[in-house]
Design a protein around this motif. Structure first.
Motif, mmCIF file in Angstrom:
data_model
loop_
_atom_site.group_PDB
_atom_site.id
_atom_site.type_symbol
_atom_site.label_atom_id
_atom_site.label_comp_id
_atom_site.label_asym_id
_atom_site.label_seq_id
_atom_site.Cartn_x
_atom_site.Cartn_y
_atom_site.Cartn_z
ATOM 1 N N GLN A 4 55.487 31.289 34.890
ATOM 2 C CA GLN A 4 54.302 31.810 35.549
ATOM 3 C C GLN A 4 54.508 31.661 37.061
ATOM 4 N N PRO A 5 54.085 32.636 37.848
ATOM 5 C CA PRO A 5 54.159 32.440 39.291
ATOM 6 C C PRO A 5 53.248 31.302 39.712
ATOM 7 N N GLU A 6 53.587 30.653 40.831
ATOM 8 C CA GLU A 6 52.740 29.589 41.347
ATOM 9 C C GLU A 6 51.336 30.128 41.574
ATOM 10 N N ALA A 156 44.887 29.571 37.535
ATOM 11 C CA ALA A 156 46.169 29.907 36.892
ATOM 12 C C ALA A 156 45.961 30.353 35.452
ATOM 13 N N ALA A 157 45.050 29.667 34.736
ATOM 14 C CA ALA A 157 44.774 30.064 33.351
ATOM 15 C C ALA A 157 44.056 31.412 33.308
ATOM 16 N N LEU A 158 43.131 31.605 34.243
ATOM 17 C CA LEU A 158 42.366 32.857 34.251
ATOM 18 C C LEU A 158 43.247 34.063 34.563
ATOM 19 N N THR A 159 44.295 33.838 35.350
ATOM 20 C CA THR A 159 45.130 34.977 35.761
ATOM 21 C C THR A 159 46.430 35.050 34.963
ATOM 22 N N GLY A 160 46.571 34.185 33.947
ATOM 23 C CA GLY A 160 47.838 34.082 33.219
ATOM 24 C C GLY A 160 48.256 35.348 32.495
ATOM 25 N N ALA A 161 47.279 36.214 32.160
ATOM 26 C CA ALA A 161 47.611 37.429 31.406
ATOM 27 C C ALA A 161 47.826 38.627 32.326
ATOM 28 N N ILE A 162 47.675 38.420 33.622
ATOM 29 C CA ILE A 162 47.748 39.560 34.548
ATOM 30 C C ILE A 162 49.192 39.781 34.970
ATOM 31 N N LYS A 163 49.674 40.975 34.708
ATOM 32 C CA LYS A 163 51.054 41.298 35.091
ATOM 33 C C LYS A 163 51.055 41.823 36.518
ATOM 34 N N LEU A 193 41.982 42.162 42.245
ATOM 35 C CA LEU A 193 42.323 41.364 43.424
ATOM 36 C C LEU A 193 43.806 41.020 43.462
ATOM 37 N N PHE A 194 44.385 40.712 42.297
ATOM 38 C CA PHE A 194 45.788 40.296 42.253
ATOM 39 C C PHE A 194 46.741 41.484 42.141
ATOM 40 N N GLY A 195 46.210 42.651 41.847
ATOM 41 C CA GLY A 195 47.095 43.755 41.503
ATOM 42 C C GLY A 195 47.107 44.883 42.498
ATOM 43 N N ASN A 196 46.687 44.619 43.725
ATOM 44 C CA ASN A 196 46.757 45.661 44.750
ATOM 45 C C ASN A 196 45.905 46.867 44.356
ATOM 46 N N ARG A 197 44.717 46.584 43.863
ATOM 47 C CA ARG A 197 43.879 47.653 43.343
ATOM 48 C C ARG A 197 42.479 47.585 43.936
ATOM 49 N N SER A 198 41.759 48.670 43.779
ATOM 50 C CA SER A 198 40.333 48.694 44.110
ATOM 51 C C SER A 198 39.526 48.590 42.824
ATOM 52 N N MET A 199 38.223 48.349 42.985
ATOM 53 C CA MET A 199 37.389 48.168 41.797
ATOM 54 C C MET A 199 35.955 48.590 42.074
ATOM 55 N N VAL A 200 35.325 49.138 41.045
ATOM 56 C CA VAL A 200 33.904 49.496 41.100
ATOM 57 C C VAL A 200 33.135 48.516 40.218
ATOM 58 N N LEU A 201 32.118 47.872 40.803
ATOM 59 C CA LEU A 201 31.334 46.896 40.051
ATOM 60 C C LEU A 201 30.177 47.585 39.329
ATOM 61 N N SER A 202 29.773 46.995 38.221
ATOM 62 C CA SER A 202 28.626 47.528 37.472
ATOM 63 C C SER A 202 27.333 46.990 38.077
ATOM 64 N N ARG A 316 46.394 28.996 20.776
ATOM 65 C CA ARG A 316 46.861 27.972 21.719
ATOM 66 C C ARG A 316 47.628 28.690 22.826
ATOM 67 N N SER A 317 47.240 28.465 24.066
ATOM 68 C CA SER A 317 47.983 29.094 25.152
ATOM 69 C C SER A 317 47.663 28.424 26.468
ATOM 70 N N ARG A 318 48.413 28.794 27.488
ATOM 71 C CA ARG A 318 48.133 28.274 28.821
ATOM 72 C C ARG A 318 46.970 29.009 29.467
ATOM 73 N N ARG A 319 46.438 30.003 28.754
ATOM 74 C CA ARG A 319 45.316 30.754 29.307
ATOM 75 C C ARG A 319 43.979 30.267 28.756
ATOM 76 N N THR A 320 44.009 29.340 27.838
ATOM 77 C CA THR A 320 42.742 28.864 27.295
ATOM 78 C C THR A 320 42.056 27.969 28.316
ATOM 79 N N ALA A 321 40.761 27.768 28.098
ATOM 80 C CA ALA A 321 40.035 26.805 28.915
ATOM 81 C C ALA A 321 40.621 25.418 28.673
ATOM 82 N N SER A 322 40.365 24.496 29.605
ATOM 83 C CA SER A 322 40.915 23.151 29.421
ATOM 84 C C SER A 322 39.944 22.238 28.698
ATOM 85 N N CYS A 323 38.663 22.411 28.923
ATOM 86 C CA CYS A 323 37.683 21.546 28.263
ATOM 87 C C CYS A 323 36.283 22.115 28.473
#
Lengths: 460, 82
Positions: A4-6, A156-163, A193-202, A316-323
């Motif tokens: 995973q990137p830092e 890090a866990a929240l962004t772990g699935a973002i390529k 935010l991490f992917g060089n993109r724009s976004m429209v909020l609901s 089980r993954s590094r993307r799950t919540a910790s507690c």
């Protein structure tokens, strides 16, 4: 496996991928992401090292505050906008919060025992950032009753699935029907935010047609929502104003009917469904156009890893919540690190299908019925747009299955309506054992959705 | 349609739907020997609640469970005036 990137802070991620024209569009305002990388939305008050309850009305204000708070605050408790004040006070106390960041009027908070407020608004001002610290993110579960649970994540866990974005891709513009203060919506904000993109909020109060026109006007290409969100879109006469390249479903069971309907409506779009929850994080994505998931994702050696115990999916993954936060302490995962999702699955010919929630079972004279499995059958009927199956108390069997059904074309009460009800029931009888067939069908104009975008169920 | 006729027509419809063979409907027919199983009765009570607007099982306090079809009809007729 690739490292995973830092983890970066949100501000660092924005600064390093600051496209010239990247924007975050809200329903009543917009901000350039380049400005956000430099600015702060806070009028006064220092948030360094503090535990902050983020309780804004507007999503845009929340997004701006998150960028400032990540790396500065010790803990951010992210509250959805509909959280009752009574719960807000309990959550602030349990989480040891020492300030509330809000765009609300002071009068809203009168009479509630809450920490001091820090105002935030929509105009970023220049801001000197100190050396970043690691911020704990706390998300709230979307239960319909009681105080929500507080679920602790790292960025890090929240962004772990973002390529990372592929160079050469036409820059996508993201949108989600979720609120960004819930797990599914936050995933999309972080992707932008991490992917060089724009976004429209609901915007919760916005009519579907207006929302769709707003998405179209910003050239949205990638859109996520629950199957219930998407059914609302398909029921809108304006559903053809958008032309997404990617349609993503999560949060509820994506059955074949909704997948096929979306593919018909948006033939140019890739339609995929993702499995994620506030506690388990992003699990997997399914992009073959079929409901359920292939059995070969199961296995305990990969990350994330999945197994099925007592018909229930565990993750089980590094993307799950910790507690969980709060007292008494609640267990999030078993001793092997697996989180019990509560989602019941059934295997057929090498593929697993979601059957329903373990807690949502209807007991008909001792026989179990998952409402969702009945809904999936009803939804296949050509006259049916969507359905909600529930229990009705019954003196003979304890409970019995009943269904509220939304039709493509409303039918006046009378012989035609009675005949259609019979036809739907006959259709169910061909597919389901007798105890799972609804005893009664009621045609309704619409079905209620939770603020999290899921069908409102009797037992949450 | 009278309460009796409503009950009879619902019983016949449910029996047809569930593909069960029922005995001729008359007052002294024992419900346990009618051919309807408990799921059929559960559906019957749910449908009658929709048709008639009430469920006498939910409102009748100490009334015993009807044993014959005649009891069942009276149970609903009494429920209508309760």
């Amino acid at each position: 496996m690739a490292q995973q990137p830092e983890p970066q802070t949100l501000r660092q991620a924005l600064a390093s991928a600051a496209g010239a024209k990247r924007m975050l569009w809200g329903a009543r305002g917009a901000v350039a992401l380049a400005d956000l990388a430099e600015g702060s939305a806070f009028r006064d008050g220092d948030v360094s090292g503090r535990s902050i309850v983020l309780a804004t009305h507007a999503q845009l204000a929340a997004a701006q505050a998150l960028v400032v708070l990540d790396g500065m605050a010790q803990r951010i408790i992210v509250c959805p906008p509909d959280l009752p004040f009574a719960h807000l006070a309990a959550i602030a106390a349990e989480a040891g919060a020492d300030a509330i960041v809000t765009d609300r009027d002071e009068t809203d908070f009168a009479g509630h025992d809450l920490p001091p407020r820090i105002a935030c608004d929509l105009v970023p001002r220049s801001h000197e950032a100190a050396a970043p610290i690691t911020t704990e993110w706390v998300l709230l579960t979307s239960g319909t009753t009681g105080v929500p649970k507080m679920v602790v994540h790292s960025l890090a866990a929240l962004t772990g699935a973002i390529k990372p974005p592929q160079s050469g891709d036409a820059a996508p513009v993201w949108a989600t029907f979720y609120d960004i203060r819930r797990y599914g919506g936050l995933q999309i904000l972080l992707r932008a935010l991490f992917g060089n993109r724009s976004m429209v909020l609901s915007d919760a109060g916005e009519p579907v047609a207006d929302h769709l026109h707003r998405l179209a006007s910003h050239g949205v290409t990638h859109i996520s929502g629950t199957p219930s969100h998407w059914r609302r879109v398909l029921m809108s006469s304006e559903c053809n104003v958008i032309s997404p390249r990617y349609v993503r479903l999560s949060g509820e069971i994506a059955d074949q009917t909704i997948l096929d309907a979306l593919k018909r409506q948006y033939p140019a779009a890739a339609v995929g469904h993702a499995y994620a929850s506030t506690e388990a994080g992003v699990g997997f994505e399914v992009n073959d156009g079929l409901e359920g998931f292939p059995a070969d994702i199961l296995g305990e050696t990969r990350d994330p890893s999945f197994k099925v115990v007592d018909d229930t999916l565990r993750i089980r993954s590094r993307r799950t919540a910790s507690c969980y936060l709060g007292s008494p302490p609640q267990t999030l995962m078993d001793e092997d690190g697996f989180i019990d999702s509560g989602d019941v699955v059934a295997e057929r010919e090498g593929r697993y299908y979601f059957v329903g929630r373990r807690g949502g079972i209807i007991n008909v004279g001792g026989l179990k019925v998952h409402p969702e499995e009945v809904e999936q059958i009803i939804n296949r009927h050509e006259a049916v747009k969507m359905s909600l199956v529930g229990a009705r108390r019954n003196p003979i069997t304890g409970a019995i299955v009943v269904a509220d059904v939304v039709l493509h074309k409303p039918v006046e009460p009378g012989p035609d309506s009675d005949a259609l009800k019979q036809d739907i029931l006959t259709f169910c009888r061909a597919e389901l054992p007798a105890h799972k067939v609804p005893a009664a069908v009621k045609f309704v104009a619409a079905l209620e959705m939770t603020p999290a975008g899921k069908l409102v169920r009797q037992n949450g | 349609m009278s309460i009796r006729l409503t009950i009879y027509s619902q019983i016949e419809q449910i029996a047809a739907e569930q593909k069960v063979k029922i005995q001729p409907l008359r007052d002294d027919l024992l419900l346990s020997e009618s051919g309807l199983d408990s799921l059929c009765f559960a559906i019957l009570v749910a449908r009658l609640e929709d048709k008639l607007g009430y469920d006498p099982f939910a409102t009748a306090a100490d009334a015993g469970f009807p044993v014959t079809l005649g009891d069942f009809v009276r149970f609903y007729e009494n429920g209508a005036t309760a």
